[in-house]
Scaffold this active site. Structure first.
Site, short mmCIF file in Angstrom:
data_model
loop_
_atom_site.label_atom_id
_atom_site.label_comp_id
_atom_site.label_asym_id
_atom_site.label_seq_id
_atom_site.Cartn_x
_atom_site.Cartn_y
_atom_site.Cartn_z
N HIS A 67 -2.45 -4.71 2.38
CA HIS A 67 -3.77 -4.53 2.99
C HIS A 67 -3.76 -4.18 4.46
CE1 HIS A 67 -8.08 -4.86 2.80
NE2 HIS A 67 -8.19 -6.06 3.37
N ASP A 95 0.82 -1.20 0.00
CA ASP A 95 0.00 0.00 0.00
C ASP A 95 0.87 1.27 0.00
OD1 ASP A 95 -1.38 -2.27 1.01
OD2 ASP A 95 -2.92 -0.99 1.89
N ASP A 137 -6.42 7.08 -1.70
CA ASP A 137 -7.16 7.26 -0.44
C ASP A 137 -6.18 7.50 0.71
OD1 ASP A 137 -9.75 7.16 -1.39
OD2 ASP A 137 -10.00 5.02 -1.03
N ARG A 138 -6.75 8.09 1.78
CA ARG A 138 -6.01 8.39 3.00
C ARG A 138 -5.03 9.55 2.80
NH1 ARG A 138 -8.71 6.28 7.28
NH2 ARG A 138 -8.98 4.05 7.15
N HIS A 183 -1.13 4.45 -0.57
CA HIS A 183 -2.19 5.27 0.01
C HIS A 183 -1.93 6.78 -0.10
CE1 HIS A 183 -5.34 2.73 1.47
NE2 HIS A 183 -4.51 1.94 2.12
N HIS A 208 -9.14 -0.38 -2.16
CA HIS A 208 -9.38 1.06 -2.24
C HIS A 208 -9.43 1.57 -3.68
CE1 HIS A 208 -9.53 2.73 1.87
NE2 HIS A 208 -9.02 1.54 2.16
#
Length: 476
Positions: free
Chosen positions: A407, A222, A254-255, A224, A284
Site C-alpha cells: 500500500h 504492489d 493502475d498507474r 501497479h 486499486h
C-alpha cells in the site's frame, strides 16, 4: 495552478532556507524529504505558502487527507491565498469528494478566471458529480453476462489461443507475447476472467495457506501495472510452480501503463497453479480508483467496456487477506478503526462488492501504520493510521507473529516497524517512472516464518510512460 499568488507574511531567513531546500527535494521527486523540510520551516513560521507546499508534496504521495488538512491550514493563515483553495480542491477531487472540490475550485476560478488548470478541474469535477447523481437516479437492468461463445476470433488473428487447461509453458508463451506488446484476443480474456471468478468464488474472505517446513513462499507487494518489473521478479526469484509458490498482495493495476498485461499474467498463473499462487485485493482493485488512475482507460483502449465491467466484477471476488501457517497475516492496507477484531470477523466479511467507506473491508484495503501509538486520522482521507500498540494488541489477540502489508511506496522496497511485527512490502521499483525507489519481495520458510528480503531495481520498458491512461489533470 498556473498563476502564483503571494501569501501574506514574510518568512525568517532560516525558514526561507528550509523552504528552498524543500523545494529542491520536491523537484528531485524526494517528496518525503521535502515534507520533512517544510515541517521544520513551519515549526519556525506557520505560513500559508509553507502549508501549501507541504500540501502538494502530500498530494504527490497520495496522502490526500494530509494534503486537504494542510491546504485548510494555509487558508486559515491567509484566506486570500488562492493556491490554498486550489490544493484543497485537488485533494477533495482525488478523494472523490466532488461537492467540496467544486466549491473550492469555483473560488479559484472566480478570482483567477483565466487559470486553465483550475477551470479544467472544475469542469471535470462537475461532470463527475453529474455522472454520480445520474447513476443514482437511473434504474438500469443488469446486462446479460458475456458469453465467450458469441465472440468470434477472426482467421487473421495470429496470437495465442486459450487451451482447456492452462499450463506453465502456455503462460510463459503469453508473457513473451505481452513482452512483445501483442494482445490476447478478447474471447480468451473473457474466458480467463470467467474461469478466475469461478475459482475465487469458492474462497471465503480470508484464505489460510499452509507452507510445509522445508518449503518457502514469496510475498510481493504492489506491482501497479509495471509489467516488465513483474517479469523481472520471476527472473530473479524463479517462475511460479508447485515448489515456488507466490502471494501478490493487491494493487496489481493502475498507474503503470501495462496493467492489462500484469493482471492477465497473474490470473493465468492462478489458473495454472490455483493452490500455489495466491492473490489478495488492494484498494486499486475498485471502480473509483480504476476510473482515475488508469486501468479503466487502459482496458477501454485495449479492449472495451464489456471487458472492463467484467474485470471490475472479478475484482470483487478477490480475498481480503491471507494467513500463512497461522503466524503471518497478509492484507493490503492494515488494521482497524476499532479494537477486538478477530480473524473470524475478516473471514465473515461480505467482500463481493465495491469497497465501502468504513468498516473492516475499508480498513483492510486503506489503513496505514505510523510510529505514534494509538489511532489517528488517515493521511489518505480514508480509514485510519494505526500505531505500534494497535498492531501488537491485534497480533497478540489473534495469536499471530507478523502483519505483512503493502500500500505504500518505500525507498528500499520494504520497511520493518513495531519491533519487527509490521512489515510493508512494495514491489514496483521506480514507481510511476519517477520515485527512484527499489522494489522488494519477502520469502518465508515454513519451519521458521521469518522474513527474508530481496531488493531489485527497475528494468527498462517500452516508451509508454506511467500514467499514460490516467486522468492527468488530477496530478498537476
Amino acid at each position: 495552478m498556473a498563476e502564483e499568488v503571494k501569501a501574506n507574511g514574510a518568512l525568517s531567513a532560516q525558514a526561507e532556507e528550509l523552504k528552498t531546500q524543500g523545494n529542491q527535494k520536491f523537484k528531485e521527486a524526494h517528496f518525503s524529504a521535502a515534507i520533512d523540510l517544510y515541517t521544520q520551516a513551519l515549526e519556525l513560521v506557520p505560513s500559508a505558502i509553507l502549508f501549501c507546499n507541504r500540501s502538494v508534496a502530500h498530494l504527490k504521495l497520495e496522502n490526500y487527507g494530509y494534503a486537504e488538512a494542510d491546504a485548510t491550514r494555509a487558508i486559515e493563515c491567509d484566506p486570500t491565498y488562492i493556491k490554498g483553495y486550489y490544493r484543497r480542491g485537488s485533494a477533495f477531487f482525488a478523494m472523490g469528494k466532488f461537492k467540496q472540490a467544486i466549491k473550492d475550485l469555483k473560488t479559484v476560478c472566480k478570482i483567477v478566471p483565466n487559470d486553465r488548470d483550475a477551470k479544467t478541474k472544475l469542469a471535470t469535477a462537475q461532470k463527475e458529480l453529474r455522472a454520480i447523481l445520474f447513476a443514482e437516479c437511473l434504474e438500469r437492468e443488469t446486462p446479460p453476462p458475456l458469453n465467450p461463445e458469441n465472440i468470434i476470433v477472426p482467421d487473421s488473428y495470429q496470437g495465442l489461443h486459450l487451451p482447456d487447461v492452462v499450463t506453465e509453458s502456455w503462460v510463459v508463451n503469453l508473457m513473451q507475447e505481452f513482452k512483445d506488446q501483442k494482445k490476447l484476443h478478447k474471447k480468451y480474456v473473457v474466458m480467463i476472467l470467467l474461469r478466475i471468478r469461478e475459482i475465487l468464488s469458492r474462497y471465503t474472505s480470508l484464505v489460510y495457506v499452509n507452507i510445509p517446513d522445508n518449503d518457502e513462499i514469496t510475498v510481493c507487494g504492489d506491482v501497479h501495472g509495471q509489467y516488465y518489473d513483474l517479469m523481472n521478479i520471476f527472473q530473479v526469484n524463479g517462475r511460479p510452480n508447485i515448489d515456488n509458490p507466490y502471494l501478490f498482495n493487491g494493487d496489481f493495476v493502475d498507474r503503470g501503463s501495462f496493467s492489462v498485461e500484469v493482471i492477465l499474467t497473474l490470473f493465468t498463473w492462478k489458473l495454472c497453479y490455483p493452490n500455489h499462487f495466491h492473490l489478495t485485493r488492494g484498494n486499486h482493485e475498485s471502480k473509483n480508483m480504476n476510473k482515475m488512475y488508469g486501468f479503466e482507460g487502459e482496458v477501454m483502449a485495449k479492449y472495451d467496456a464489456e471487458v472492463y465491467d467484467l474485470f471490475s466484477n472479478v475484482f470483487c471476488y478477490l480475498p481480503l487477506g491471507a494467513v500463512l501457517n497461522n503466524k503471518v497475516l497478509v492484507v493490503h492496507g492494515g488494521l482497524f478503526a476499532q479494537d477486538g477484531i478477530k480473524l473470524a470477523d475478516i473471514d465473515n466479511t461480505d467482500r463481493v462488492r465495491e469497497p465501502p467507506e468504513s468498516g473492516i473491508m475499508c480498513d483492510i484495503l486503506w489503513s496505514d501504520p505510523i510510529k505514534l501509538n494509538g489511532r489517528h486520522p488517515s493521511k489518505r482521507g480514508t480509514s485510519i493510521n494505526f500505531g505500534p500498540d494497535v498492531a501488537h494488541a491485534f497480533l497478540n489477540e489473534n495469536g499471530l507473529d507478523i502483519l505483512v502489508r503493502s500500500h505504500e511506496v518505500k525507498e528500499e522496497g520494504y520497511e520493518v516497524e513495531a519491533n519487527g511485527r509490521v512489515i510493508t512490502i512494495f514491489s514496483a521499483p521506480n514507481y510511476c517512472d519517477q520515485m527512484g525507489n527499489k522494489g522488494a519481495f519477502i520469502r518465508f520458510k515454513g519451519s521458521e516464518m521469518k522474513p527474508k528480503f530481496t531488493q531489485f531495481s527497475a528494468v527498462p520498458h517500452p516508451n509508454i510512460p506511467a500514467m499514460n491512461y490516467a486522468r492527468q489533470f488530477m496530478f498537476s
